[in-house]
Design an enzyme around this catalytic site. Structure first.
Site, PDB file in Angstrom:
ATOM      1  N   HIS A 239     -47.016 -17.679 -26.585  1.00  0.00           N
ATOM      2  CA  HIS A 239     -47.358 -18.476 -27.773  1.00  0.00           C
ATOM      3  C   HIS A 239     -46.146 -19.208 -28.307  1.00  0.00           C
ATOM      4  O   HIS A 239     -45.014 -18.756 -28.164  1.00  0.00           O
ATOM      5  CB  HIS A 239     -47.945 -17.584 -28.865  1.00  0.00           C
ATOM      6  N   PHE A 240     -46.426 -20.349 -28.910  1.00  0.00           N
ATOM      7  CA  PHE A 240     -45.438 -21.103 -29.688  1.00  0.00           C
ATOM      8  C   PHE A 240     -45.902 -21.049 -31.131  1.00  0.00           C
ATOM      9  O   PHE A 240     -47.087 -20.864 -31.411  1.00  0.00           O
ATOM     10  CB  PHE A 240     -45.397 -22.569 -29.237  1.00  0.00           C
TER      11      PHE A 240
END
Lengths: 397, 430
Positions: free
Chosen positions: B231-232
């Site tokens: 994830h970002f």
């Protein structure tokens, strides 16, 4: 197109009278400058001096209406661009050496001096002026050999001309003198000398004095220093007003009831879209309570619901019958939400109007998403701008 | 094995109670049968980066309106743990402009969990919390490459089996307005590990938003990522970050990269040593260089953080060693007491503080001291830099190194009172 061109022209003539174009044209021919209007969406250029057009190779039509970023290119320092952006946001004067691009794709170093012009009546920024003084190639004092003539075009071509120059862009950089410059691709920083700095300051003063002189003719005086705020005029700082100007939805800000002077929750900001939706002029709505939008068939329960949610400091959406200035009515899907400043306290309420008949936009966004999107954009703007050191709306705590 | 104890941040309302699925989740059981809003971005030709782009940005940014609108909608649904706009925030006085926020609601009074910090790559563990367990109401939209010439939004679109869905979901413990998570190919259960395709996706998101105040960040394992599912993060903060203001020094790069227009610099006068990537004739060229650099760090087991700024046109890479120092007992108690975990946002200059007195007393000197602990030492940084340059094919001329060493060393000293040092020619008149 016609109306947007008119708006760009009016940006100047409404502030500085009909004669301003001629007056600016009479300034010295080698004075290169642009005037931009931060209150118009996209912060476009509204005036480009003859000297600037000669220097950049663009025609007036290619420049007016565009944002100043069209002169930046691949080798323009991104951090310098950010510094300019921040000076605009903080509405202050700044000066920086900048690599800009001409129309033919060739880069050139300029000393870029930017300053805001304020309206004396409300303290809002009406324009920015950007003076640009070319920095000639010279041997720098550190003894470094600056890239030689012609090499400045390497790796520094605008998109439109890149394909023609691809071959040149691929040249190895070994063709420079002195190993210090290897890989620095000829965009070696050029320092402005004292003469350029003086020229920028003098030019800036000359333009400002013309603007001030002609603003008197139009009766809306401008000045170069932020005027001290007049009490009760507006609770919206000018930088905030500028950010809000970019939000395309119909919305108003009204103040909180906690402020004893503003118990009736007057409107302190109205967006352009609000004015075109309701048909009122800005000075007809500022300072008034939103209830003037109501009329004979407006539901009292809807008004009660709005009051209750404001008392509870909560957001709400109501369907309410509103009336335009010309007496015609429309169903308004009104969303009201508290907006907090950087201290976490409620600074305003925002009311975003959506005409019930509104359709999805060209991208597929529904009116409801656009409405809440405007609320979000308002919250981001109010929250960050009020926490800026030195901002006029900074809390006194 | 090195571990640290910390209270994990709650990113989703399903994190605490990851029981079996009886609802619309993002797992294999529900997502393939679901309809979600879809943002299809323009992808049919190479996109110029901000620096190379000559086109005017649209006045009304589609992705911003959508993201802010959907986020506000989830706020009105009460999905967040607190109202982040009610958290006090300020710019810390001083030349660097560090930003502090007092956030007393973000951190649970919970038992700390043990985190392993000496392994940057760890296999995905389906038994632990991951984003497939998130409820669909926390999703704002899917973010996919489209086929049209312009970006488009579809209010409801079926999840197509041939296109692995990337989703944008809220972070229920936001640190600023619009705080979201970009989860590439959520169904593939990828561990927290950079790959070129996912990194390019993150860059596309920054580019589509077109706002310099919307930034994406990435934390590797060992650099304060708490969930081992790729994830970002991203949020809006309409102010410059300190790191974006820091001066930089260009690094000589080879022809191949120069041809792509990619520029690499070193941060100067900033407490955390790092590399800055910018330019690039198109997003992919820039993305690939950064992704290769990250992959090199992963393979060498060096924890790192990444900040994607300037609409995807400027990327900061910070190898870091704070968690390792913490595990080895080398971080002072005073810094540990503030319980600030220096992940990408803190490193970039946005400090989220949990205690009122820390917030009131926050000074530039404190921020600098904390961040200086995050940084690799000069020797170690140079070593790591040489791994990266080898991986992306950059040769470093010896001359340049020895010449700048002295100057750089001086620039990493803590700040002294007075105006910040700008590089020559960057005169800023206040």
């Amino acid at each position: 197109m016609g109306s947007s061109e008119e708006r760009l022209l009016e940006s100047l003539t409404s502030r500085y009278s009909e004669w301003i174009m001629e007056a600016l044209g009479d300034l010295s021919h080698d004075l290169n400058f642009l005037i931009t209007d931060p209150c118009i969406a996209g912060h476009p250029i509204v005036f480009a001096s003859r000297g600037f057009l000669t220097m950049s190779g663009f025609s007036r039509e290619e420049v007016v209406g565009r944002n100043g970023r069209i002169f930046q290119g691949p080798e323009t320092d991104r951090r310098s661009v950010m510094e300019i952006r921040e000076a605009i946001r903080e509405e202050r004067t700044m000066q920086i050496s900048l690599l800009n691009y001409r129309k033919d794709g060739t880069p050139h170093w300029i000393l870029f001096r930017l300053y805001p012009v304020f309206g004396r009546d409300d303290g809002r920024v009406v324009h920015f002026v950007a003076v640009q003084v070319p920095i000639p190639r010279r041997r720098s004092s550190s003894g470094r050999q600056v890239a030689r003539g012609g090499s400045l075009t390497f790796g520094a071509c605008r998109n439109e001309v890149r394909s023609d120059l691809e071959f040149r862009c691929c040249l190895p950089f070994d063709s420079y003198d002195g190993s210090d410059n290897r890989g620095l691709k000829g965009e070696e920083m050029r320092e402005a000398g004292d003469s350029e700095k003086q020229k920028a300051i003098d030019g800036a003063a000359e333009i400002l004095s013309k603007l001030m002189q002609y603003s008197k003719l139009a009766g809306r005086v401008v000045c170069g220093k932020r005027p001290s705020p007049q009490p009760g005029v507006s609770h919206i700082s000018s930088s905030l007003g500028t950010s809000l100007g970019r939000i395309k939805q119909s919305f108003v800000f009204f103040s909180c009831r906690t402020d004893p002077h503003l118990f009736d929750m007057p409107i302190v900001y109205a967006s352009d879209a609000f004015l075109s939706l309701t048909g009122y002029a800005r000075d007809e709505v500022l300072g008034r309570n939103c209830r003037f939008l109501g009329g004979p068939r407006t539901d009292v329960d809807a008004l009660k619901q709005i009051n209750e949610s404001i008392l509870a400091e909560k957001a709400c959406t109501v369907r309410i019958l509103n009336y335009r200035k010309d007496g015609t009515s429309f169903w308004n899907l009104l969303h009201i939400s508290p907006v907090r400043n950087s201290t976490g306290k409620i600074a305003f309420y925002v009311g975003v109007q959506v005409d019930e008949g509104a359709k999805n936009d060209v991208h597929g966004l529904s009116p409801a998403v656009r409405q809440l999107g405007a609320v979000g954009a308002v919250k981001v703007a109010v929250r960050s701008l009020s926490s800026c050191a030195g901002s006029s709306s900074r809390s006194s705590s | 094995m090195l571990t640290i104890k910390r209270v994990p941040t709650v990113l989703s309302n399903y994190q605490e109670d990851a029981a079996g699925c009886g609802r619309n989740c993002l797992g294999d059981c529900c997502l393939p049968l679901s309809k979600l809003p879809l943002y299809a971005f323009r992808n049919n030709k190479p996109l110029a980066t901000a620096a190379a782009s000559q086109v005017d940005l649209p006045a009304d940014f589609l992705l911003n309106t959508l993201l802010l609108g959907q986020w506000e909608d989830r706020m009105s649904q009460g999905l967040f743990r607190y109202d982040v706009t009610a958290c006090e925030t300020k710019v810390i006085p001083g030349g660097h402009g560090f930003i502090a926020q007092l956030n007393e609601g973000r951190h649970l009074k919970k038992r700390p969990t043990e985190f392993r910090v000496d392994r940057v790559l760890q296999p995905f563990d389906p038994s632990k919390f991951n984003f497939t367990k998130v409820g669909q109401e926390e999703v704002l939209f899917r973010f996919e490459a489209g086929e049209d010439d312009s970006s488009r939004f579809f209010e409801s679109a079926s999840v197509d089996e041939s296109v692995p869905p990337n989703v944008v979901a809220i972070n229920v413990s936001p640190i600023e307005y619009g705080h979201v998570l970009l989860i590439p190919r959520v169904l593939e259960s990828l561990p927290q590990r950079i790959d070129p395709e996912s990194f390019l996706l993150a860059l596309h998101m920054a580019h589509e938003a077109g706002s310099p105040y919307f930034r994406l960040g990435y934390n590797s394992l060992g650099a304060f990522a708490t969930i081992n599912h790729l994830h970002f993060q991203a949020y809006y903060l309409a102010m410059p970050f300190s790191v974006e203001k820091a001066p930089t020094k260009r690094i000589h790069i080879n022809e191949e990269l120069a041809k792509n227009g990619v520029k690499i610099s070193k941060l100067l006068n900033y407490p955390v040593r790092g590399l800055v990537y910018e330019g690039g004739n198109n997003l992919k060229d820039l993305s690939d260089v950064v992704a290769q650099s990250c992959i090199c760090l992963q393979e060498n087991n060096i924890p790192f953080n990444v900040l994607i700024s300037d609409c995807g046109g400027r990327i900061f890479l910070f190898p870091q060693s704070y968690a390792e120092k913490q595990a080895l007992g080398e971080v002072s108690q005073e810094l540990l007491d503030t319980q600030v975990n220096p992940a990408v946002w803190e490193i970039s200059g946005h400090m989220v503080l949990k205690r009122r007195n820390d917030y009131d007393d926050a000074s530039e000197e404190y921020a600098w001291r904390l961040l200086a602990e995050v940084s690799l030492s000069r020797e170690r940084f140079e070593e790591v830099e040489s791994y990266i340059f080898e991986a992306i094919g950059v040769l470093k001329p010896e001359k340049y190194e020895t010449e700048t060493k002295v100057k750089e060393e001086a620039s990493f000293q803590p700040p002294v009172a007075g105006p910040p040092t700008y590089p020559e020619g960057c005169l800023v008149i206040q």
